[in-house]
Design a protein around this motif. Structure first.
Motif, PDB file in Angstrom:
ATOM      1  N   ASP A   2       0.817  -1.219   0.000  1.00 19.69           N
ATOM      2  CA  ASP A   2       0.000   0.000   0.000  1.00 19.69           C
ATOM      3  C   ASP A   2       0.852   1.270   0.000  1.00 19.69           C
ATOM      4  N   LEU A   3       2.152   1.135   0.187  1.00 16.76           N
ATOM      5  CA  LEU A   3       3.026   2.299   0.244  1.00 16.76           C
ATOM      6  C   LEU A   3       3.172   2.956  -1.124  1.00 16.76           C
ATOM      7  N   ILE A   4       3.438   4.247  -1.105  1.00 20.92           N
ATOM      8  CA  ILE A   4       3.775   4.971  -2.329  1.00 20.92           C
ATOM      9  C   ILE A   4       5.282   4.866  -2.517  1.00 20.92           C
ATOM     10  N   ILE A   5       5.711   4.285  -3.608  1.00 23.91           N
ATOM     11  CA  ILE A   5       7.139   4.106  -3.881  1.00 23.91           C
ATOM     12  C   ILE A   5       7.526   4.990  -5.071  1.00 23.91           C
ATOM     13  N   LEU A   6       8.493   5.858  -4.856  1.00 21.86           N
ATOM     14  CA  LEU A   6       8.936   6.784  -5.898  1.00 21.86           C
ATOM     15  C   LEU A   6      10.415   6.583  -6.204  1.00 21.86           C
ATOM     16  N   PRO A   7      10.811   6.791  -7.462  1.00 24.14           N
ATOM     17  CA  PRO A   7      12.227   6.698  -7.828  1.00 24.14           C
ATOM     18  C   PRO A   7      13.049   7.690  -7.010  1.00 24.14           C
ATOM     19  N   PRO A   8      14.322   7.379  -6.771  1.00 21.33           N
ATOM     20  CA  PRO A   8      15.129   6.339  -7.414  1.00 21.33           C
ATOM     21  C   PRO A   8      15.106   4.982  -6.726  1.00 21.33           C
ATOM     22  N   VAL A   9      14.248   4.763  -5.710  1.00 26.27           N
ATOM     23  CA  VAL A   9      14.204   3.458  -5.058  1.00 26.27           C
ATOM     24  C   VAL A   9      13.038   2.651  -5.596  1.00 26.27           C
ATOM     25  N   ASN A  10      13.032   1.361  -5.320  1.00 32.13           N
ATOM     26  CA  ASN A  10      11.910   0.508  -5.677  1.00 32.13           C
ATOM     27  C   ASN A  10      11.356  -0.152  -4.423  1.00 32.13           C
ATOM     28  N   ALA A  11      10.264  -0.874  -4.562  1.00 32.67           N
ATOM     29  CA  ALA A  11       9.589  -1.472  -3.409  1.00 32.67           C
ATOM     30  C   ALA A  11      10.468  -2.448  -2.652  1.00 32.67           C
ATOM     31  N   ASN A  12      11.454  -3.027  -3.306  1.00 29.12           N
ATOM     32  CA  ASN A  12      12.336  -3.993  -2.658  1.00 29.12           C
ATOM     33  C   ASN A  12      13.407  -3.336  -1.786  1.00 29.12           C
ATOM     34  N   GLN A  13      13.429  -1.998  -1.754  1.00 32.61           N
ATOM     35  CA  GLN A  13      14.410  -1.275  -0.940  1.00 32.61           C
ATOM     36  C   GLN A  13      13.784  -0.551   0.239  1.00 32.61           C
ATOM     37  N   ILE A  14      12.472  -0.684   0.405  1.00 25.29           N
ATOM     38  CA  ILE A  14      11.749   0.031   1.464  1.00 25.29           C
ATOM     39  C   ILE A  14      11.121  -0.973   2.422  1.00 25.29           C
ATOM     40  N   TRP A  15      11.189  -0.649   3.710  1.00 27.29           N
ATOM     41  CA  TRP A  15      10.630  -1.511   4.758  1.00 27.29           C
ATOM     42  C   TRP A  15       9.602  -0.708   5.547  1.00 27.29           C
ATOM     43  N   GLY A  16       8.395  -1.229   5.692  1.00 24.26           N
ATOM     44  CA  GLY A  16       7.408  -0.516   6.496  1.00 24.26           C
ATOM     45  C   GLY A  16       5.981  -0.859   6.123  1.00 24.26           C
ATOM     46  N   SER A  17       5.071  -0.568   7.032  1.00 23.00           N
ATOM     47  CA  SER A  17       3.634  -0.759   6.817  1.00 23.00           C
ATOM     48  C   SER A  17       2.888  -0.072   7.952  1.00 23.00           C
ATOM     49  N   ARG A  18       1.585   0.022   7.808  1.00 23.85           N
ATOM     50  CA  ARG A  18       0.695   0.595   8.839  1.00 23.85           C
ATOM     51  C   ARG A  18       1.118   2.016   9.215  1.00 23.85           C
ATOM     52  N   ILE A  19       1.123   2.896   8.218  1.00 24.97           N
ATOM     53  CA  ILE A  19       1.648   4.255   8.400  1.00 24.97           C
ATOM     54  C   ILE A  19       0.564   5.290   8.163  1.00 24.97           C
ATOM     55  N   PRO A  20       0.220   6.095   9.168  1.00 21.02           N
ATOM     56  CA  PRO A  20      -0.663   7.243   8.942  1.00 21.02           C
ATOM     57  C   PRO A  20       0.174   8.414   8.436  1.00 21.02           C
ATOM     58  N   SER A  21      -0.472   9.381   7.837  1.00 23.43           N
ATOM     59  CA  SER A  21       0.266  10.560   7.387  1.00 23.43           C
ATOM     60  C   SER A  21       0.061  11.711   8.363  1.00 23.43           C
ATOM     61  N   LEU A  22       1.032  12.586   8.393  1.00 24.75           N
ATOM     62  CA  LEU A  22       0.933  13.776   9.235  1.00 24.75           C
ATOM     63  C   LEU A  22      -0.187  14.671   8.737  1.00 24.75           C
ATOM     64  N   THR A  23      -0.408  14.665   7.438  1.00 22.11           N
ATOM     65  CA  THR A  23      -1.451  15.494   6.827  1.00 22.11           C
ATOM     66  C   THR A  23      -2.832  15.108   7.336  1.00 22.11           C
ATOM     67  N   ASN A  24      -3.056  13.825   7.550  1.00 23.14           N
ATOM     68  CA  ASN A  24      -4.366  13.361   8.005  1.00 23.14           C
ATOM     69  C   ASN A  24      -4.541  13.401   9.508  1.00 23.14           C
ATOM     70  N   THR A  25      -3.447  13.415  10.261  1.00 21.92           N
ATOM     71  CA  THR A  25      -3.567  13.320  11.718  1.00 21.92           C
ATOM     72  C   THR A  25      -3.296  14.630  12.456  1.00 21.92           C
ATOM     73  N   MET A  26      -2.443  15.490  11.924  1.00 21.40           N
ATOM     74  CA  MET A  26      -2.148  16.768  12.582  1.00 21.40           C
ATOM     75  C   MET A  26      -2.179  17.918  11.566  1.00 21.40           C
ATOM     76  N   PRO A  27      -3.298  18.089  10.857  1.00 23.36           N
ATOM     77  CA  PRO A  27      -3.351  19.117   9.804  1.00 23.36           C
ATOM     78  C   PRO A  27      -3.202  20.544  10.316  1.00 23.36           C
TER      79      PRO A  27
END
Length: 468
Positions: free
Chosen positions: A334-359
């Motif tokens: 469900d993560l947004i993955i942007l270059p120059p990395v790919n999904a195989n280089q990122i570790w994580g899940s269950r993440i809220p955004s600051l925009t949605n929680t402390m606007p």
């Protein structure tokens, strides 16, 4: 007036302690409660405290503690800082092994300290504003203080750290002592007492020895002291400013190298890495992520991805029944993955955004930064007036490690709490000015902010248990 604001802050602080303690104990109210996802948290900082008393940095590990151990010379070393263990030394001396851990209690205390330090800074700023604008009513300041308490307390990312685990405790002690350091530094900018700088050096060091993300902020604050005191300050003041830049970072590096022998993690000695090589670890992807990054876990290449996830607008979903609010970023896919990395280089899940929680604190921080930039461009700052700008810069610097890290986690948002605290505090005078104008939109500012503060508190409560 000042006593009234202090009393209100104390009442809100007591509430935050009760609320956070209820969350950390999972409504059991037991200070030694062990959560189901404990992973050895009940003993780690307690065991490390006993080791520190003996002049050692390794910990004795029971069989269930396998997931966060670097095995060097047949001894276990955790990457967690020593501050939570230092704070436990008196409890270890008193209780020995009659209780172990007390993680729920210590996490709740840390959350409470962070909140009190934040709200005391807010109080100092609005009191200073009132001395310049005597026409501002007491009731107006009280209303804004209470709403700000919701924004920086129950409606903040502090609630995501209200779990009885080493991960969250390491984060929240770093945050708590960082906000307390900012509080001392702001007070110093008003009366230039070396005692306050000494206190800031102590709390700043404790913050850095809990998590290294505090180090960039402390370097900025130390430079700020030198900048302001350079021409007219005492030698002792300059020494303390320089010490704030050097000592916390130096101690952190010394302890890290003493544990691991270098400035990089020995991943091949790390429990999840070793176990996954044996094929017994059910998350083989961890080893693959480390190998895909060639052992490096910090870099500029991660910034687009971390920013996209921590500030996305769609990290939560609203439902017509319980649970009323849920996380969208549950799985790594469900993560947004942007270059120059790919999904195989990122570790994580269950993440809220600051925009949605402390606007609102996010918006207020933008207002504070713009206001300070205008003052700088107009060359209206001198002496201690520079400190708000430096404190905002320190908050930004403290967020740099967060966005340069390969792993994403909701608890890491705590690294931005000091920035949002000073941003909210320094934006309030501007917000107060606009909220008192004789316009319909001015009269709508307070009720809208109050409504969003209540909504933020509800959202953080709804998703707190699933945030990792």
């Amino acid at each position: 007036m000042r006593n009234r604001l202090i009393q209100i802050n104390l009442v809100m602080t007591v509430f935050v302690f009760i609320y956070s303690y209820w969350l950390t104990t999972e409504s059991t109210w037991r200070p030694d409660h062990i959560t189901r996802s404990d992973l050895g948290s009940a003993f780690y900082f307690w065991s490390q405290a006993r080791s520190l008393v003996r002049g050692q940095l390794s910990v004795q590990t029971p069989p269930q503690w396998w997931i966060e151990c670097f095995t060097i010379g047949e001894k276990c070393y955790g990457y967690f800082g020593v501050t939570p263990s230092i704070l436990r030394i008196p409890a270890v001396a008193i209780f020995r092994d009659s209780v172990v851990g007390l993680v729920p209690l210590f996490v709740a205390i840390a959350i409470t300290l962070a909140f009190w330090a934040a709200m005391d800074l807010v109080r100092l700023v609005i009191v200073n504003y009132q001395t310049r604008q005597e026409s501002v009513s007491q009731n107006l300041l009280i209303r804004w203080l209470v709403v700000t308490g919701l924004l920086l307390g129950p409606g903040s990312v502090l609630i995501f750290t209200a779990k009885a685990r080493v991960y969250e405790e390491a984060v929240i002690w770093c945050v708590a002592f960082m906000v307390l350091t900012l509080n001392f530094i702001y007070r110093w900018s008003k009366n230039h007492s070396d005692r306050l700088l000494g206190a800031a050096l102590l709390t700043g060091t404790l913050s850095a020895l809990s998590r290294p993300s505090a180090i960039p902020a402390l370097v900025v604050l130390g430079f700020a002291v030198l900048f302001i005191a350079w021409r007219t300050g005492r030698i002792s003041t300059k020494i303390l400013g320089a010490a704030l830049m050097v000592i916390p970072a130096g101690l952190y590096v010394f302890i890290f190298v003493s544990k691991f022998g270098s400035l990089s993690f020995p991943w091949k000695n790390y429990s999840p890495y070793i176990v996954s090589l044996k094929g017994d670890f059910n998350e083989d992807s961890f080893r693959q992520v480390i190998e895909n990054n060639n052992g490096g876990t910090v870099g500029l290449r991660y910034i687009p991805t971390t920013l996209a996830n921590y500030f996305r607008f769609d990290s939560i979903s609203f439902n017509l029944g319980s649970p009323w609010v849920t996380l969208k970023s549950i799985f790594a896919s469900d993560l947004i993955i942007l270059p120059p990395v790919n999904a195989n280089q990122i570790w994580g899940s269950r993440i809220p955004s600051l925009t949605n929680t402390m606007p609102i604190p996010l918006l207020f921080t933008a207002i504070a930064i713009i206001s300070q930039l205008r003052l700088i461009l107009k060359r209206k700052l001198k002496g201690g007036d520079w400190m708000p700008a430096f404190m905002l810069l320190a908050g930004l610097a403290g967020g740099v490690p967060l966005i340069m890290y390969y792993a994403l986690a909701g608890r890491y948002l705590g690294d931005l709490y000091p920035l949002l605290t000073v941003g909210t505090a320094f934006a309030l005078p501007t917000v107060l000015v606009y909220s008192q104008k004789d316009k319909w939109w001015s009269r709508a500012i307070f009720p809208v902010v109050a409504l969003i503060a209540v909504a933020s508190s509800f959202i953080t409560y709804q998703i707190q248990s699933v945030v990792f």
